[in-house]
Structures are given as C-alpha cells and as structure tokens.
Write an enzyme that holds these catalytic residues in place. Structure first.
Site, PDB file in Angstrom:
ATOM      1  N   GLU A  44       0.931  -1.173   0.201  1.00 18.75           N
ATOM      2  CA  GLU A  44       0.028   0.070   0.091  1.00 18.75           C
ATOM      3  C   GLU A  44       1.054   1.306   0.101  1.00 18.75           C
ATOM      4  OE1 GLU A  44      -3.625   2.018   2.588  1.00 18.75           O
ATOM      5  OE2 GLU A  44      -2.412   0.939   3.537  1.00 18.75           O
ATOM      6  N   GLU A  69       5.173   4.595   3.984  1.00 18.49           N
ATOM      7  CA  GLU A  69       4.547   5.736   4.494  1.00 18.49           C
ATOM      8  C   GLU A  69       5.899   6.498   4.870  1.00 18.49           C
ATOM      9  OE1 GLU A  69       3.230   8.884   5.356  1.00 18.49           O
ATOM     10  OE2 GLU A  69       1.733   7.535   4.665  1.00 18.49           O
ATOM     11  N   ASP A  96       9.679   7.155   0.770  1.00 15.08           N
ATOM     12  CA  ASP A  96       9.042   7.909  -0.295  1.00 15.08           C
ATOM     13  C   ASP A  96       8.593   6.848  -1.467  1.00 15.08           C
ATOM     14  OD1 ASP A  96       8.352   9.815  -2.646  1.00 15.08           O
ATOM     15  OD2 ASP A  96       8.764  11.495  -0.965  1.00 15.08           O
ATOM     16  N   ASP A 118      -3.595  12.022  -1.799  1.00  9.12           N
ATOM     17  CA  ASP A 118      -3.641  13.392  -1.935  1.00  9.12           C
ATOM     18  C   ASP A 118      -4.030  13.783  -3.223  1.00  9.12           C
ATOM     19  OD1 ASP A 118      -3.335  16.358  -2.238  1.00  9.12           O
ATOM     20  OD2 ASP A 118      -1.628  16.324  -0.586  1.00  9.12           O
ATOM     21  N   LYS A 122      -4.089  21.156  -8.297  1.00  6.80           N
ATOM     22  CA  LYS A 122      -3.552  22.222  -9.024  1.00  6.80           C
ATOM     23  C   LYS A 122      -2.775  21.300 -10.317  1.00  6.80           C
ATOM     24  CE  LYS A 122      -2.822  25.765  -5.711  1.00  6.80           C
ATOM     25  NZ  LYS A 122      -1.946  26.905  -5.125  1.00  6.80           N
ATOM     26  N   ASP A 154     -12.175   9.601  -2.611  1.00  8.34           N
ATOM     27  CA  ASP A 154     -13.488  10.369  -2.278  1.00  8.34           C
ATOM     28  C   ASP A 154     -13.176  11.524  -3.410  1.00  8.34           C
ATOM     29  OD1 ASP A 154     -11.144  11.437  -0.591  1.00  8.34           O
ATOM     30  OD2 ASP A 154     -12.745  13.400  -0.438  1.00  8.34           O
ATOM     31  N   THR A 191     -10.639   2.480   5.063  1.00  5.78           N
ATOM     32  CA  THR A 191      -9.644   3.293   5.827  1.00  5.78           C
ATOM     33  C   THR A 191      -9.941   4.236   6.870  1.00  5.78           C
ATOM     34  OG1 THR A 191      -9.401   5.355   4.193  1.00  5.78           O
ATOM     35  CG2 THR A 191      -8.367   3.262   3.698  1.00  5.78           C
ATOM     36  N   TYR A 193      -9.627   7.702   6.574  1.00  3.18           N
ATOM     37  CA  TYR A 193     -10.492   8.730   5.740  1.00  3.18           C
ATOM     38  C   TYR A 193     -11.651   8.096   5.201  1.00  3.18           C
ATOM     39  CZ  TYR A 193      -6.255  11.679   6.046  1.00  3.18           C
ATOM     40  OH  TYR A 193      -5.421  12.763   6.462  1.00  3.18           O
TER      41      TYR A 193
END
Length: 212
Positions: A44, A69, A96, A118, A122, A154, A191, A193
């Site tokens: 993941e 992570e 990373d 994320d 932009k 989402d 999760t 979130y």
C-alpha cells in the site's frame, strides 16, 4: 493532511526493526526471505495510520503486506497497531513512494493499493499524483503479470484523472464503482479517511486496473 509533531515517534519506530524495515534495499528481490514464506506480496503506497493494511493482513494471513509511508508522525500509529495486535504478515517502510524501484525488483509485487491519496488538484502538481504516468511506470515495472492496482478515493476529480491517466497508459480498467458503499462489491476494508468521508454521506470511488 495536517501532521502533528510526535518527537518520540522516531525512537519508537527504530525500536521495532522487525516491523519497520530499516534497510529495505537489502531485501530487494527477496522479500519472501524477509517474511520467511513465498506468499503473495501486496503493498500500500501512502499507508497512513495503517488501518486498511492491518485489517487486510488479519483477514488474509496467507498474504504478505508492506505499507510505504514517509511521515513518521502517522506511521507511528500503524506500527502501534501491529505491535498491539501481534500481526506477523505486515512490514512498513518509512520511505517515499518515488523510490519504490530501489526496494523492489521487477515483477516482485502481486498488488498495489492506492487509498485516499492527496489529489494534488493544481495542474502544475499533477506529477505528484500517485496515478500519474510517472508512478504508473514504476508500478508496471514492479507488478508481475497477474498483478493489479486497486484504487479508492473520495475525490471525483482525481478519480476521473486516474481513469484517463491509466487509459492513456494502455491499462485495462475493471470493477469500477462510482459509489462503493452502495455497490455489490464485497469484502471492502475501510481506511480511516474512508469511514470519515462515508459518514458524511460522500461517495467513494473505486477501480481495479491491470497492465496489458
């Protein structure tokens, strides 16, 4: 995501080398040796606090899981989950995602999970999206011929972008859901979130994608 400073997190993480691998380059191409078995290997990217990965590991003990992570302030929670519940088939990398090919060999992975990353809305930040061609190229190298990407978000804009990005890359997209929690897809593990957004009545978007 607002990160809370936890000055003790680094020391705690370092004190659990069996759970957080400090030298992942050492196991490149032989993670089966690290886990001590030849089970499928799922990762993941951006594992956050680890709820999804730890729950998956408990449900599927015959699969090895690695969570990637880079932020220790959130990874600490994931490590604590594994310590408290003594889950043997989970390892974390405090690294990373851009460096995945430093830690895994070509065709070594069976699945990549991308959950609630994320969206980087932009346009100038598009390359940072984990479904950008830059990252897809890495996943393609690392996934074996049976491998797949499972993606949840989402954010409708990111979902639409990801479908376009994957399609342009020539990927086969399947099991698409525009409202996961009101679909017939079974076995979904949420999760942190996902639970938060779903409780607010927000739709969850999901897809699976394979390289042709």
């Amino acid at each position: 995501m607002r990160l809370r400073n936890k000055p003790w997190a680094g020391e705690y993480i370092e004190s659990h080398p069996a759970i957080v691998e400090q030298d992942p380059e050492k196991w490149k191409g032989r993670w089966y040796d690290r886990f001590g078995n030849e089970a499928p290997l799922h990762i993941e990217v951006g594992t956050g606090k680890g709820r999804f990965l730890t729950e998956m590991a408990k449900m599927y003990p015959h699969i090895n899981y690695i969570g990637v992570e880079k932020y220790e302030s959130v990874l600490i929670t994931a490590v604590q989950r594994v310590v408290e519940e003594n889950i043997p088939n989970v390892v974390f990398l405090q690294k990373d995602v851009s460096d995945l090919t430093d830690y895994f060999s070509p065709k070594e992975l069976d699945r990549v999970y991308i959950n609630f990353t994320d969206p980087w809305p932009k346009k100038k930040h598009a390359k940072r999206r984990l479904t950008h061609e830059y990252f897809l190229t890495k996943y393609r190298t690392l996934l074996n011929d049976r491998g797949a990407i499972h993606f949840k978000t989402d954010n409708q804009g990111l979902f639409e972008y990801s479908i376009e990005s994957m399609s342009k890359y020539g990927m086969a997209i399947e099991n698409v859901s525009l409202d996961l929690h009101n679909s017939d897809i079974e076995g979904n593990v949420m999760t942190e979130y996902e639970e938060k957004f779903s409780n607010k009545g927000m739709r969850i978007f999901r897809l699976e994608a394979r390289f042709k």
